[in-house]
Design an enzyme around this catalytic site. Sequence first.
Site, PDB file in Angstrom:
ATOM      1  CE  LYS A  79       2.880  32.215  71.090  1.00  0.00           C
ATOM      2  NZ  LYS A  79       3.521  31.947  72.397  1.00  0.00           N
ATOM      3  CB  SER A 154       5.934  28.867  71.722  1.00  0.00           C
ATOM      4  OG  SER A 154       5.201  29.702  72.612  1.00  0.00           O
ATOM      5  CB  SER A 178       6.714  31.056  74.989  1.00  0.00           C
ATOM      6  OG  SER A 178       6.917  29.696  74.753  1.00  0.00           O
TER       7      SER A 178
END
Length: 494
Positions: A79, A154, A178
Amino acid sequence: MQITQLTAFDLLDQIKKRQLTARDAVEAFLKQIDKHEKTIGALITVLPEYARERADQIDQMLADGRDAGPLAGLPIIIKDNLCTQFAKTTCASKILIDYQPPYNAHVVEQLEKAGAIIIAKANLDEFAMGSSTENSGIKTTRNPWSTDCVPGGSSGGSAAAVAARMAPVSLGTDTGGSIRLPAAFCGISGLKPTYGRVSRYGLVAYGSSLDQIGPLGADARDIALVMNVISGHDARDTTSVPESISPKPDYLTKLDTPLKGLRIGIVKEYQSSDGIDPQIVAAIDQATKLYEQMGAQLVEVSLPHTQYAVACYYLVATAEASSNLARYDGVHFGYRTPNPEDYIDVYSSSRAEGFGDEVKRRIMLGTYALSAGYYDAYYLKALKVRMMIRQDFEKAFEQADIICAPVAPTTAFRVGEKTSDPLTMYLSDIFTISANLAGIPGISIPAGFSRDSLPIGLQLLGNYFDESTILQAAWQYQQHTDFHRQIPAGFIEQ
Ligand code: GLN
């Protein structure tokens, strides 16, 4: 079987046996990225040269008979809120659009030491604030199971990338769900470890008392492999738990132990929660029945403060975010407004132009909750409720070894469906945020499909530092089901 369809475990096995080189693996996944990134939009930065160079080094080490590490040759996507010295780290925000960190995150160091190869950095909601990845300041990510739908958030880029087989595994971060929510929406597995299990050094902070880094992959065994490498004590994160308090186990060892006698908690309050898709309820029921057949015992547990979790979380998380994000001032990091009128304007215009709407909303909410007149009424009260939620789990884990729950009230929703109503979006986290408030670990695993062929997730929550038991329960479930082996149509390499 095609390289991109292999699990991390099988891929590593083939590399170890020299049936496949690390370079072959990297080329196969880069090709998959080339083919699908345009439609999925999972990635912010792709690192072909870097990955090829690392692959060749690893192949050389293996050819020389040297130990290249437990993840030697494994392509991985991380990420883009995890700091990398060799690539920009944008947090999907305009304010960090050109930011290149001077150091690597702890997890990046650990992965590289273990021989893993970072091939790309994944899209996210800006600063990890969101549940659909639509808050990214860079691009929208689509769900590989239906490109009209969001991948969840997310860590939507990290989840969509694994579902589309752009890498066998990825890293995400979970502040309120997330990792687990996008794993559920994209039909893969994702683990949020116990707070303190994985060092946050080099993770760009959102809600520091809630954030945890964790792996996403096809199944629980692939997650265990990555956990073995990224977890453990790191003195640079003061909340990282020392070995003397909780020694790091080998997460692979317990996977094959049968579940006989395992007590699975069913949460009373979740049974009556309305607004949950009946197809999800049915899938969870089926899963618990299967667990009973495997020898587990179902017990009812109560989490009486569940109804306050969303409100509590959005006070704590935004309060911490407003403080963490104060550092983006146009001076220390990233974007600076081009023509400021004076020095105050450097701050205000840089922030006004650099941050997106959702981030601004949270900074305002958090600043308000922390301001002198409201601190006691909001922030302090939220901290008290947080303690009660924690105690609820402590009590529940006296009766149960793990807790079985939904991940989200719905399957993946359509792109744009909830963007105009942040409150509805916040409610997607209703089943995931309590784990972050309490600090316990949780995993999401594929447990079925809806009528319109969208994945359904099952959440297993564990006691503090007991990732091994939820991984075992997940893996045992995966021995009796094959939802985790499904790859969305169009992403199977020909
Ligand atoms: N959806 C939650 C939020 O927006 C959780 C985000 C996360 O876990 N990073 O805060």
